[in-house]
Each structure stands twice: as structure tokens, then as C-alpha cells.
Design an enzyme around this catalytic site. Sequence first.
Site, PDB file in Angstrom:
ATOM      1  CB  VAL A 170     -35.043 -14.006   8.442  1.00 15.36           C
ATOM      2  CG1 VAL A 170     -35.076 -15.118   7.401  1.00 15.36           C
ATOM      3  CG2 VAL A 170     -36.242 -14.127   9.372  1.00 15.36           C
ATOM      4  CB  ALA A 226     -29.694 -11.145   6.626  1.00 14.76           C
ATOM      5  CE  LYS A 227     -35.377  -5.306   5.545  1.00 18.23           C
ATOM      6  NZ  LYS A 227     -34.837  -4.479   4.457  1.00 18.23           N
ATOM      7  N   GLY A 228     -34.035  -8.100   9.600  1.00 19.13           N
ATOM      8  CA  GLY A 228     -34.425  -8.261  10.996  1.00 19.13           C
ATOM      9  C   GLY A 228     -35.411  -7.196  11.403  1.00 19.13           C
ATOM     10  CG  ASP A 265     -35.868  -1.636   6.478  1.00 15.06           C
ATOM     11  OD1 ASP A 265     -35.442  -1.660   5.324  1.00 15.06           O
ATOM     12  OD2 ASP A 265     -37.054  -1.879   6.755  1.00 15.06           O
TER      13      ASP A 265
END
Length: 421
Positions: A63, A108-110, A149
Site C-alpha cells: 500500500v 507505504a507498507k507491505g 518489519d
Amino acid sequence: MKNQFESNVLYHDAISQLEDAASTMKLDPNILDRLRTPKRAIMVSVPIRLDDGTVKTFMGYRVQHNMTIGPGKGGIRFHPSVDMAETAALAMLMTFKCALVGLPLGGAKGGIAVDPTSLSRQELQALTRRYATEINMVVGPTIDIPAPDIGTDGQTMAWFLDTYSQLKGYTVPGVVTGKPISVGGSLGRAESTGKGVAFCVSFAADYLKYKINESTKVAVHGFGKVGIPAAQDLAAQGAKVVAISDVSGGIFDPNGIDVNAAAEWTRSGQLLKDFEPNKTITNEALLELDVDILVPAAIDGVITKDNARKVKAKIIAEGANGPLTTEAVDICTANGSFIIPDILCNAGGVIVSYFEWVQGLQNFFWDLDQINSKLYSILKNAFDEVIDCHEKYKVDMKRAAFIAALKRLATAMRMRGLFPA
Ligand code: NAD
């Protein structure tokens, strides 16, 4: 307008903080509306062949919440609870964190919904490589730069870098950060978040006209990648670390703990409850100790309306993401605690990730003194901006940090305007 993510607790919380700050600072409602939803969110299936020959398909996400100020930046999480809404919430928080500390990066992040401990090394490598392939068209050094992460690490980033580079036909060090030094990682990245926490505590102490010395008592909840360097640096500043904990419980010694020996113990894979078995304390009791500085650096939601009244620390440095609930922030602030908010306090990691990205683009690597002094000055500027908002808008530090971040973001969004006009 509500969107499909807002039933998720984390997303709902992020939106509440956004709305709260927007109303205090009288943010342009058009900008608020644009920030409520991510710019881009993709969902991919990630099929891999397991060691037993069967094929299993996992769900993966990336995202990009907002990329007005620069490429997206945010970790990749491998955990069973990962879904689109959680990923979108974390991407939004990255937008505010990067904006607050003035990085030319968006949020952002995934992640993949998977328990990484259930997979072999070969299976994890296949999972990472297939995920990198599936999202390669929306990431890259000028588009979106992932990092480790929960459940991922430097090895994951090295596999990601290698896969992306195979697809391009040449090595692209700027595609991810948090890489091992041997493949373009940065000096100082491993300790950067904890170091940033300790810097922020010293800024807070100066602001409060409080002198850190041997009578300053510190408790660190969550003696891990963030908690260990934070404890070591606070001890180096002259404070006495009297309590530390991990998931097994904690130890408490009013005369001070040998932080370096405890760090060695933890890094060798042993639990703190066995470090000094005659000095154990529960995690719950550690949070309520009569200390000057409390660093919650384990997980979110450990200080709530149920225990907030028992927290006595003068300074609470949010090393973890969201360790205090919104109600706990209000209670602790009313009780006189000074809270250093997470998007400022733990931003050291993304700041040195930014340095790693820049070094990768330039193929020129900096020494540790340069990295730490730049980290210090970026955090100091951001801390001062949060203090300005804290005083100007007469809000607590959590709200002030959101306002400071939104100011920078809104200015950039207004200047760029809306396409098409
Ligand atoms: P970590 O796994 O290295 O350390 C976490 C520590 O907390 C460990 O000591 C673990 O035993 C302990 N812990 C886990 N669950 C606990 C529980 N229920 N009660 C008490 N202790 C518990 O993780 P980390 O990288 O240090 O991350 C800690 C927090 O900081 C997370 O919220 C993470 O999102 C946030 N954070 C980390 C970074 C980073 O660079 N590592 C950057 C920004 C934010």
C-alpha cells in the site's frame, strides 16, 4: 466519506488521529479528504512450492498511502494477521512519520499473511522472491522503497534486492533499505531507532530543564532491537537503567543493571527472566515503577485506561509504535507525564534508512560519525517543530506531532495541486 478500511481498529485509530489534528489546525477539508484513503493498494497472490512438493498460495499486499513529498517508504511484514486494512493503516502512519522528520519520502507498507516461523529458509526465500516479482512494477528506488518489519530482516531484504536486480539486469541497491552491510547496508542502521529514542529523551530533558544524571532512573519495556540501544545510550548519558524486560518478564535492580551484559545475554538468545533470577519483575509491574524515564519499546497498547493512572514516569518515550492508547495518552498527560510520541521518538530507523537509500543511489558510503550527527540534527529539528505546535495549539505532544507532520504535508500538497487541474 468512509472507506472499506475504516472498520479496522488500527485504520480507525489512524483516521481519528488525523481528524483530531486536522480539526485543531483547521486543515483544508479537501486535503483531509485525500489523506483518508491510500493513493494505491495492491493485493497479490504469492504461490510457492513447499519442501514437501506441494504448492501453497499466500496473500501479499503493498500500500502506498501518499507520495507527494517523494517515493513511498515502509516495511514489509510477514505475520499471520497481515491484511489490506492493517497494511493501509501502517502506510498512513509512515506518511506522517516521514513528513514529520522532513524526509523527502512518502508513506507505504507491505506484507504477506504468513507465519514465517512455519517455513524453512528455502521456502522463505521462495516466498520473498515471488512477492518481490509480483510487486516489482510498483516498487523501485524512485517509486517505493521497502524495508524490514516484523518477521523480516536483512536477509529478506538481500533476497528482495537480488530478485529486483535480476529482473532489471543490473544491481539496484536503492530498491530496499535495512540490507546487510555486505550488499549496501548502512553503518548505524541497526542501532538507529534506539539511538533516536535516547536523543529524543535528552531533548525532552533539556526542554523540561531536567538534568539526566546517576539519580535518573530508567525502565525499558521490551529489550529488543529498539530497547537495547536505547538503554545503552541512556546509560551512556549518565542515567541508571533500573529495569528491563522481554516477553518472558523483566528484571529490576534499584542499584542499576549492567545493560551491556544484559544485551549480550539477550543477543545470545536467552530470556531475561533467567539473567538474574532473584531480581525478576513482571512486565505489568515494570510499567508502574517509580522511575523518571519509561521507554515502552515492545508492542502496541501496553498502557491503557486500566493502568495509565499507575504510571509514574516523568518522561514516557514511545519506542514502540502505539504503546499508549489514546485514553492512556490523555490520562498520563493529565498526570504530568511528558510523552515523546512514537512518530518522532522511533523515527531514527526510517531516518537512517533514508541515509542508506541516499548512499545506495550515490554508491558512496558515509562513516558512523557522519550518520549519527545527521540523525541527531534531523531529530532535533523535528522535536523543536513538535514543541512549537505543542505550545502554539496547546495540545499534548502526540497531537502536536500529527499537526507538525500535517503542516509539512499539506503545504506540499497545496503547492503541487490536483491533477488534472
Ligand atoms: P524486537 O522483536 O527486536 O523486540 C521486541 C522486544 O519486546 C523483545 O524483547 C520481546 O521479547 C519483547 N516483547 C514482545 N512481546 C512482548 C510483550 N507482550 N510484553 C513484553 N515484552 C514483549 O522488536 P523491535 O524491532 O525492537 O520493535 C519493537 C517495537 O518498536 C515495535 O512496536 C516496532 O514496530 C517498533 N519499531 C521498531 C523499529 C526498528 O527499527 N526495529 C522502528 C520503528 C518502530
